[in-house]
Enzyme design. Structure first.
Site, PDB file in Angstrom:
ATOM      1  N   PRO A 212       0.899  -1.181   0.068  1.00 25.32           N
ATOM      2  CA  PRO A 212      -0.116   0.078  -0.004  1.00 25.32           C
ATOM      3  C   PRO A 212       0.871   1.226   0.118  1.00 25.32           C
ATOM      4  O   PRO A 212       1.821   1.409   0.913  1.00 25.32           O
ATOM      5  CB  PRO A 212      -0.906  -0.311   1.280  1.00 25.32           C
ATOM      6  CG  PRO A 212      -0.044  -0.920   2.279  1.00 25.32           C
ATOM      7  CD  PRO A 212       0.770  -2.046   1.296  1.00 25.32           C
ATOM      8  N   ILE A 213       0.531   2.104  -0.961  1.00 24.70           N
ATOM      9  CA  ILE A 213       1.403   3.296  -1.005  1.00 24.70           C
ATOM     10  C   ILE A 213       0.448   4.479  -1.102  1.00 24.70           C
ATOM     11  O   ILE A 213      -0.656   4.455  -2.159  1.00 24.70           O
ATOM     12  CB  ILE A 213       2.321   3.401  -2.554  1.00 24.70           C
ATOM     13  CG1 ILE A 213       3.222   2.220  -2.439  1.00 24.70           C
ATOM     14  CG2 ILE A 213       2.967   4.710  -2.248  1.00 24.70           C
ATOM     15  CD1 ILE A 213       4.258   2.150  -1.537  1.00 24.70           C
TER      16      ILE A 213
ATOM     17  N   SER B 134      -4.050   1.488  -0.132  1.00 25.27           N
ATOM     18  CA  SER B 134      -3.877   2.488   1.167  1.00 25.27           C
ATOM     19  C   SER B 134      -4.909   3.132   1.411  1.00 25.27           C
ATOM     20  O   SER B 134      -6.052   3.497   0.723  1.00 25.27           O
ATOM     21  CB  SER B 134      -2.771   3.547   0.755  1.00 25.27           C
ATOM     22  OG  SER B 134      -2.832   4.382   1.999  1.00 25.27           O
TER      23      SER B 134
ATOM     24  N   GLN C 199      -5.849  -1.890   3.005  1.00 23.69           N
ATOM     25  CA  GLN C 199      -5.158  -1.535   4.224  1.00 23.69           C
ATOM     26  C   GLN C 199      -5.749  -0.395   5.089  1.00 23.69           C
ATOM     27  O   GLN C 199      -6.082   0.824   4.446  1.00 23.69           O
ATOM     28  CB  GLN C 199      -3.467  -0.881   3.701  1.00 23.69           C
ATOM     29  CG  GLN C 199      -2.636  -0.445   4.793  1.00 23.69           C
ATOM     30  CD  GLN C 199      -2.838   1.062   4.924  1.00 23.69           C
ATOM     31  OE1 GLN C 199      -2.856   2.013   4.065  1.00 23.69           O
ATOM     32  NE2 GLN C 199      -2.744   1.627   6.138  1.00 23.69           N
TER      33      GLN C 199
ATOM     34  N   TYR D 240      -5.445   2.563   7.905  1.00 28.70           N
ATOM     35  CA  TYR D 240      -4.973   3.200   8.867  1.00 28.70           C
ATOM     36  C   TYR D 240      -6.124   3.716   9.962  1.00 28.70           C
ATOM     37  O   TYR D 240      -7.017   4.346   9.405  1.00 28.70           O
ATOM     38  CB  TYR D 240      -4.465   4.642   8.544  1.00 28.70           C
ATOM     39  CG  TYR D 240      -3.196   4.419   7.980  1.00 28.70           C
ATOM     40  CD1 TYR D 240      -2.119   3.866   8.447  1.00 28.70           C
ATOM     41  CD2 TYR D 240      -2.564   4.935   6.464  1.00 28.70           C
ATOM     42  CE1 TYR D 240      -0.827   3.847   7.858  1.00 28.70           C
ATOM     43  CE2 TYR D 240      -1.438   5.161   6.128  1.00 28.70           C
ATOM     44  CZ  TYR D 240      -0.349   4.585   7.041  1.00 28.70           C
ATOM     45  OH  TYR D 240       0.640   4.496   6.418  1.00 28.70           O
TER      46      TYR D 240
ATOM     47  N   THR E 260      -2.477  -1.374   9.511  1.00 28.91           N
ATOM     48  CA  THR E 260      -1.101  -1.016   9.677  1.00 28.91           C
ATOM     49  C   THR E 260      -0.828  -0.316  11.056  1.00 28.91           C
ATOM     50  O   THR E 260      -1.539   0.746  11.347  1.00 28.91           O
ATOM     51  CB  THR E 260      -0.560   0.188   8.451  1.00 28.91           C
ATOM     52  OG1 THR E 260      -0.648  -0.640   7.432  1.00 28.91           O
ATOM     53  CG2 THR E 260       0.717   0.642   8.714  1.00 28.91           C
TER      54      THR E 260
ATOM     55  N   LYS F 279       0.040  -5.141   9.588  1.00 29.73           N
ATOM     56  CA  LYS F 279       1.379  -4.741   9.181  1.00 29.73           C
ATOM     57  C   LYS F 279       2.110  -3.761   9.967  1.00 29.73           C
ATOM     58  O   LYS F 279       1.641  -2.952  10.321  1.00 29.73           O
ATOM     59  CB  LYS F 279       0.998  -4.105   7.563  1.00 29.73           C
ATOM     60  CG  LYS F 279       2.032  -3.442   7.023  1.00 29.73           C
ATOM     61  CD  LYS F 279       1.745  -3.002   5.560  1.00 29.73           C
ATOM     62  CE  LYS F 279       2.818  -2.246   4.796  1.00 29.73           C
ATOM     63  NZ  LYS F 279       3.041  -0.821   5.108  1.00 29.73           N
TER      64      LYS F 279
ATOM     65  N   HIS G 112       8.220  -0.199   7.436  1.00 27.36           N
ATOM     66  CA  HIS G 112       7.637   0.856   6.691  1.00 27.36           C
ATOM     67  C   HIS G 112       8.581   1.404   5.643  1.00 27.36           C
ATOM     68  O   HIS G 112       8.728   2.663   5.182  1.00 27.36           O
ATOM     69  CB  HIS G 112       7.147   2.016   7.474  1.00 27.36           C
ATOM     70  CG  HIS G 112       5.874   2.609   6.818  1.00 27.36           C
ATOM     71  ND1 HIS G 112       4.545   2.400   7.410  1.00 27.36           N
ATOM     72  CD2 HIS G 112       5.408   3.465   5.894  1.00 27.36           C
ATOM     73  CE1 HIS G 112       3.393   2.984   7.052  1.00 27.36           C
ATOM     74  NE2 HIS G 112       4.368   3.816   5.979  1.00 27.36           N
TER      75      HIS G 112
ATOM     76  N   ARG H 101      10.521   4.555   6.969  1.00 24.00           N
ATOM     77  CA  ARG H 101       9.971   5.787   6.833  1.00 24.00           C
ATOM     78  C   ARG H 101       9.576   6.005   8.302  1.00 24.00           C
ATOM     79  O   ARG H 101       9.164   7.386   8.519  1.00 24.00           O
ATOM     80  CB  ARG H 101       8.925   5.862   5.988  1.00 24.00           C
ATOM     81  CG  ARG H 101       9.373   6.136   4.612  1.00 24.00           C
ATOM     82  CD  ARG H 101       8.123   5.498   3.577  1.00 24.00           C
ATOM     83  NE  ARG H 101       7.082   6.329   3.329  1.00 24.00           N
ATOM     84  CZ  ARG H 101       7.317   7.436   2.488  1.00 24.00           C
ATOM     85  NH1 ARG H 101       8.492   7.466   1.702  1.00 24.00           N
ATOM     86  NH2 ARG H 101       6.410   8.243   2.306  1.00 24.00           N
TER      87      ARG H 101
ATOM     88  N   ASP I 228       8.042  -7.068   3.801  1.00 23.33           N
ATOM     89  CA  ASP I 228       8.308  -6.055   2.868  1.00 23.33           C
ATOM     90  C   ASP I 228       9.361  -5.141   3.787  1.00 23.33           C
ATOM     91  O   ASP I 228       9.713  -5.276   4.587  1.00 23.33           O
ATOM     92  CB  ASP I 228       7.274  -5.092   2.389  1.00 23.33           C
ATOM     93  CG  ASP I 228       6.718  -4.031   3.343  1.00 23.33           C
ATOM     94  OD1 ASP I 228       7.252  -3.470   4.401  1.00 23.33           O
ATOM     95  OD2 ASP I 228       5.346  -3.821   3.308  1.00 23.33           O
TER      96      ASP I 228
HETATM   97  C1  LIG Z   1       5.706   6.815  -0.634  1.00 23.03           C
HETATM   98  C2  LIG Z   1       5.157   5.848   0.064  1.00 23.03           C
HETATM   99  C3  LIG Z   1       3.865   5.682   0.869  1.00 23.03           C
HETATM  100  C4  LIG Z   1       3.312   4.599   1.623  1.00 23.03           C
HETATM  101  N1  LIG Z   1       2.264   4.773   2.214  1.00 23.03           N
HETATM  102  C5  LIG Z   1       1.703   3.644   2.731  1.00 23.03           C
HETATM  103  C6  LIG Z   1       0.422   3.809   3.214  1.00 23.03           C
HETATM  104  O1  LIG Z   1      -0.343   4.528   3.057  1.00 23.03           O
HETATM  105  N2  LIG Z   1       0.132   2.666   4.176  1.00 23.03           N
HETATM  106  C7  LIG Z   1       1.023   1.625   4.686  1.00 23.03           C
HETATM  107  O2  LIG Z   1       0.605   0.676   5.189  1.00 23.03           O
HETATM  108  N3  LIG Z   1       2.055   1.808   4.091  1.00 23.03           N
HETATM  109  C8  LIG Z   1       2.904   2.764   3.331  1.00 23.03           C
HETATM  110  N4  LIG Z   1       4.066   2.891   2.855  1.00 23.03           N
HETATM  111  C9  LIG Z   1       4.807   1.590   3.137  1.00 23.03           C
HETATM  112  C10 LIG Z   1       4.850   0.685   2.259  1.00 23.03           C
HETATM  113  O3  LIG Z   1       3.493  -0.109   2.059  1.00 23.03           O
HETATM  114  C11 LIG Z   1       6.118  -0.517   2.508  1.00 23.03           C
HETATM  115  O4  LIG Z   1       5.911  -0.969   3.941  1.00 23.03           O
HETATM  116  C12 LIG Z   1       7.274   0.028   2.118  1.00 23.03           C
HETATM  117  O5  LIG Z   1       7.243   0.919   0.977  1.00 23.03           O
HETATM  118  C13 LIG Z   1       8.584  -0.872   2.068  1.00 23.03           C
HETATM  119  O6  LIG Z   1       9.714  -0.539   1.857  1.00 23.03           O
HETATM  120  P1  LIG Z   1      10.379  -0.593   0.381  1.00 23.03           P
HETATM  121  O7  LIG Z   1       9.504   0.478  -0.395  1.00 23.03           O
HETATM  122  O8  LIG Z   1      11.810   0.398   0.697  1.00 23.03           O
HETATM  123  O9  LIG Z   1      10.729  -1.952  -0.078  1.00 23.03           O
HETATM  124  C14 LIG Z   1       4.507   3.807   2.070  1.00 23.03           C
HETATM  125  C15 LIG Z   1       5.678   3.804   1.552  1.00 23.03           C
HETATM  126  C16 LIG Z   1       6.073   4.850   0.378  1.00 23.03           C
HETATM  127  C17 LIG Z   1       7.530   4.724  -0.072  1.00 23.03           C
END
Ligand SMILES: Cc1cc2nc3c(=O)[nH]c(=O)nc-3n(C[C@H](O)[C@H](O)[C@H](O)COP(=O)(O)O)c2cc1C
Length: 391
Positions: free
Chosen positions: A101-102, A130, A150, A152, A178, A263, A287, A290, A318
């Site tokens: 999910p992004i 997401s 996903q 929140y 998450t 997650k 994450h 992040r 992930d």
């Molecule tokens: C730009 C961005 C936005 C993301 N948004 C969400 C989100 O809305 N919900 C969520 O559970 N994880 C979010 N994530 C985390 C991703 O689901 C995932 O855990 C993460 O990208 C994995 O790391 P990697 O991309 O370095 O492999 C986000 C990650 C990125 C890079």
């Protein structure tokens, strides 16, 4: 049977007609192209991680401490030798990959979530939508085949329940809660641009289309700029649920019959608590680095979680998966499937659906190839005996 490796043949055959791939064939190449072509604010949001980005770097470096010890003469190559398909939480996937999910994909491409849903459907993969998406649950439900929602969990249970109900109605096959983001981590790349998408009304489509959320607003957001500002303020107040506890998973269990994945788990005791509380799966993830800079590399947290709950829950993974070999290593350490994050977002930004397709086919082709070249015909044949690991 899967022949994802045919992508390789397709590229070489294109060369006979003088055609070279239009898009880079490495993730590093995709990232570099994205950096030069995307709006700097959008690239910062996608590429950035927390603080000094040590955990983001550690996620990648962790894969280097595992080397594959391939086995020979096992009839694992050739047409139709392999079957990459797996079932996760009742969802049948053509290979053990889902798109992670992004949030706020409109920063890189309009209707991004819908495009990803269409491409994953075409490839037989799954997509995770997401909560903070730019397309609604209903729009993605109409385009996707196998997708999970996903959550929140907002600081308003009625709203949380409404999201879950909408996801169920729109055909989601699981709910992914998450738990590592009750508030956002310290992210210098976004801070330098003083830019958080949601405050600009981006990535909040699911809120603006939700009857419970709209009910919380003083006026319909489309009425005036002031009303929109008030909607964003309400979003800010409701985004994180600071009171959420493991026991709340029991409520979710009552609200829905869908399988539940949690997650953002790193500690094995947390994994045990989540599964005791009713989770059917956990996603080992930090994450993408992040949230907590200095947190353990996700791959390093995987084995203990698998040892603790792997016999009664699916463990997904992930954070740091970039290549097919990375996928193989995560699966050999006990993950049932991986979620793929940033690389396809770069593909999406550069070339829309074609870029997502290209990025996923690249990952799948290499995984298919490396699985066969290591002497395995199915993902469930992978185990730690295929790895040489060092600390
Ligand atoms: C730009 C961005 C936005 C993301 N948004 C969400 C989100 O809305 N919900 C969520 O559970 N994880 C979010 N994530 C985390 C991703 O689901 C995932 O855990 C993460 O990208 C994995 O790391 P990697 O991309 O370095 O492999 C986000 C990650 C990125 C890079």
């Amino acid at each position: 049977m899967s022949n994802f490796v045919d992508f390789q043949t397709e590229i070489y055959q294109g060369g006979l007609g003088g055609v070279r791939p239009e898009l880079p064939v490495t993730v590093a190449g995709l990232a570099a192209r994205a950096e030069s072509e995307l709006d700097p604010v959008a690239f910062a949001y996608v590429a950035g991680s927390a603080s000094a980005e040590r955990t983001a770097a550690a996620n990648i470096a962790a894969f280097d401490r595992h080397r594959i010890l391939p086995r020979m003469l096992r009839a694992a190559t050739g047409p139709d030798a392999r079957d990459l398909s797996v079932e996760v939480l009742g969802t049948r996937l053509s290979a053990p990959v889902m798109t992670a999910p992004i949030g706020a994909l409109e920063l890189v491409r309009e209707r991004g979530e819908v495009l990803v849903a269409e491409v994953t459907k075409e490839l037989g993969l799954g997509a995770v939508l997401s909560t903070v998406a730019s397309s609604t649950i209903e729009e993605v439900g109409a385009a996707a085949d196998q997708w999970w929602f996903q959550l929140y969990w907002p600081g308003d249970d009625e709203l949380a329940r409404s999201f879950v109900r909408r996801a169920e109605r729109a055909g989601a096959k699981a709910i992914v809660v998450t738990v590592d983001t009750p508030q956002l981590g310290w992210r210098p790349r976004d801070l330098a641009h003083a830019h958080l998408p949601f405050l600009h009304g981006k990535g909040i489509a699911n809120y603006l289309s939700d009857p419970v959320f709209l009910d919380r607003l003083p006026a319909p957001p489309e009425q005036s700029p002031d009303a929109m500002r008030a909607a964003v303020e309400t979003w800010t107040a409701l985004f994180g649920n600071h009171a959420l506890r493991v026991a709340d998973l029991a409520h979710l269990r009552e609200w829905t019959d869908l399988p539940i994945a949690v997650k953002g788990v790193l500690h094995p005791d947390d994994a045990r608590m989540m599964v005791d509380a009713g989770a059917d799966a956990v996603v080992v993830s930090n994450h993408g680095g992040r949230q907590v800079d200095g947190a353990v590399a996700a791959l390093d947290a995987l084995p203990a979680v698998v040892a603790t709950v792997g016999d009664r829950a699916d463990v997904l993974f992930d954070s740091g998966v970039r290549t097919g070999a990375d996928m193989l290593i995560a699966l050999a350490l006990g993950a049932r499937a991986v979620m793929y994050g940033r690389p396809w977002v770069y593909g999406l930004g550069i070339a829309g659906a074609d870029g997502v397709r290209h990025t996923l086919r690249m990952l799948l082709a290499e995984f298919d190839s490396v699985l066969g070249l290591s002497g395995c015909t199915r993902p469930d044949q992978l185990s730690r005996s295929l790895l040489v690991s060092s600390r």
